[in-house]
Design a protein around this motif. Sequence first.
Motif, PDB file in Angstrom:
ATOM      1  N   ARG A  59      28.506  35.769  43.604  1.00 23.80           N
ATOM      2  CA  ARG A  59      29.045  36.005  45.480  1.00 23.80           C
ATOM      3  C   ARG A  59      28.932  37.630  44.689  1.00 23.80           C
ATOM      4  O   ARG A  59      28.921  38.342  45.174  1.00 23.80           O
ATOM      5  N   GLY A  60      28.514  37.613  43.397  1.00 27.08           N
ATOM      6  CA  GLY A  60      28.146  39.285  43.140  1.00 27.08           C
ATOM      7  C   GLY A  60      28.449  40.177  42.840  1.00 27.08           C
ATOM      8  O   GLY A  60      28.554  41.377  42.689  1.00 27.08           O
ATOM      9  N   TRP A  61      29.652  39.537  42.366  1.00 22.55           N
ATOM     10  CA  TRP A  61      30.426  41.273  41.532  1.00 22.55           C
ATOM     11  C   TRP A  61      30.541  40.843  40.252  1.00 22.55           C
ATOM     12  O   TRP A  61      29.185  39.826  39.157  1.00 22.55           O
ATOM     13  N   GLU A  62      30.172  42.048  39.395  1.00 20.96           N
ATOM     14  CA  GLU A  62      30.038  42.102  38.521  1.00 20.96           C
ATOM     15  C   GLU A  62      30.285  41.506  37.196  1.00 20.96           C
ATOM     16  O   GLU A  62      31.586  41.675  36.999  1.00 20.96           O
ATOM     17  N   SER A  63      29.284  41.134  35.972  1.00 23.00           N
ATOM     18  CA  SER A  63      30.314  40.052  35.379  1.00 23.00           C
ATOM     19  C   SER A  63      30.852  40.951  34.198  1.00 23.00           C
ATOM     20  O   SER A  63      31.734  39.964  33.789  1.00 23.00           O
ATOM     21  N   ASP A  64      31.053  42.314  34.242  1.00 21.54           N
ATOM     22  CA  ASP A  64      32.081  42.763  32.953  1.00 21.54           C
ATOM     23  C   ASP A  64      33.241  42.879  33.626  1.00 21.54           C
ATOM     24  O   ASP A  64      34.526  41.769  33.139  1.00 21.54           O
ATOM     25  N   LEU A  65      33.714  42.935  35.047  1.00 28.97           N
ATOM     26  CA  LEU A  65      34.941  42.675  36.350  1.00 28.97           C
ATOM     27  C   LEU A  65      35.006  40.510  35.818  1.00 28.97           C
ATOM     28  O   LEU A  65      35.826  40.769  35.925  1.00 28.97           O
ATOM     29  N   VAL A  66      34.298  39.796  36.235  1.00 27.94           N
ATOM     30  CA  VAL A  66      34.444  38.355  36.456  1.00 27.94           C
ATOM     31  C   VAL A  66      34.579  38.146  34.612  1.00 27.94           C
ATOM     32  O   VAL A  66      36.007  37.778  34.922  1.00 27.94           O
ATOM     33  N   TYR A  67      34.584  38.612  33.555  1.00 29.90           N
ATOM     34  CA  TYR A  67      34.739  37.681  32.351  1.00 29.90           C
ATOM     35  C   TYR A  67      35.895  38.403  32.475  1.00 29.90           C
ATOM     36  O   TYR A  67      36.905  38.073  31.151  1.00 29.90           O
ATOM     37  N   ALA A  68      36.228  39.793  32.752  1.00 28.97           N
ATOM     38  CA  ALA A  68      37.622  40.758  32.223  1.00 28.97           C
ATOM     39  C   ALA A  68      38.587  39.298  33.457  1.00 28.97           C
ATOM     40  O   ALA A  68      39.762  39.537  33.271  1.00 28.97           O
ATOM     41  N   LYS A  69      38.106  39.497  34.377  1.00 27.77           N
ATOM     42  CA  LYS A  69      39.639  38.314  34.920  1.00 27.77           C
ATOM     43  C   LYS A  69      39.139  37.096  34.713  1.00 27.77           C
ATOM     44  O   LYS A  69      40.444  36.626  34.908  1.00 27.77           O
ATOM     45  N   ILE A  70      39.144  36.825  33.798  1.00 32.36           N
ATOM     46  CA  ILE A  70      38.802  35.215  33.571  1.00 32.36           C
ATOM     47  C   ILE A  70      39.198  35.526  32.623  1.00 32.36           C
ATOM     48  O   ILE A  70      40.771  34.043  32.652  1.00 32.36           O
ATOM     49  N   GLN A  71      39.592  35.913  31.425  1.00 34.52           N
ATOM     50  CA  GLN A  71      40.385  36.512  30.283  1.00 34.52           C
ATOM     51  C   GLN A  71      41.502  36.492  30.679  1.00 34.52           C
ATOM     52  O   GLN A  71      42.203  36.419  30.278  1.00 34.52           O
ATOM     53  N   GLU A  72      41.669  37.317  31.625  1.00 33.68           N
ATOM     54  CA  GLU A  72      43.404  37.788  32.419  1.00 33.68           C
ATOM     55  C   GLU A  72      43.725  35.804  32.997  1.00 33.68           C
ATOM     56  O   GLU A  72      45.424  36.047  32.459  1.00 33.68           O
ATOM     57  N   LEU A  73      43.178  36.034  33.761  1.00 35.75           N
ATOM     58  CA  LEU A  73      43.943  34.148  34.279  1.00 35.75           C
ATOM     59  C   LEU A  73      43.314  33.353  33.526  1.00 35.75           C
ATOM     60  O   LEU A  73      44.701  31.888  34.178  1.00 35.75           O
ATOM     61  N   ILE A  74      42.848  32.840  32.652  1.00 35.45           N
ATOM     62  CA  ILE A  74      42.444  31.824  31.733  1.00 35.45           C
ATOM     63  C   ILE A  74      42.860  31.567  30.297  1.00 35.45           C
ATOM     64  O   ILE A  74      42.557  32.304  29.532  1.00 35.45           O
TER      65      ILE A  74
END
Length: 158
Positions: A143-158
């Motif tokens: 969906r075009g979200w920046e990879s650094d934001l995506v991986y930071a969000k995944i670390q936060e949620l899972i």
Amino acid sequence: MYRPTSKHTSVKEAQKQMEHFCAYQERCHQEVFEKLRALRMIPTAIDQIMTHLIQENYLNEERFAKSFARGKFRIKKWGKKRIVQELKQRKISMYNIKGALSEIEEEDYLQTLDELAKKRLSQLTETNIQKRKKKLADYLLYRGWESDLVYAKIQELI
């Protein structure tokens, strides 16, 4: 009596059609150009009509880019990378792309990423943690979200 098989559009008719086409929804230069080509207009007529549309403010690339970015972000929840990619495909200048991205508030951007990630995570049925992370990352990156934001969000949620 001879009747031509394909109806030719006069410059005035085409101009009126394009005014309606542009008034109905924001358009980029490329869309209008392709529409005029589909009407089998000659290059000089296309230039004349395009010039008229720009002068009369029916066609405004900056306005189109801003409207496109706001809409795709708010409605489709696209990230900035996807928006930039789509605008580049439509031959929008980098100057106008930067202006369009400035329409998206940073706070809204991060909040939307958070909501999107949480919603998608709740839909995933995968039990393996690594596979869950990968599926969520793939979805957000697509969906075009920046990879650094995506991986930071995944670390936060899972």
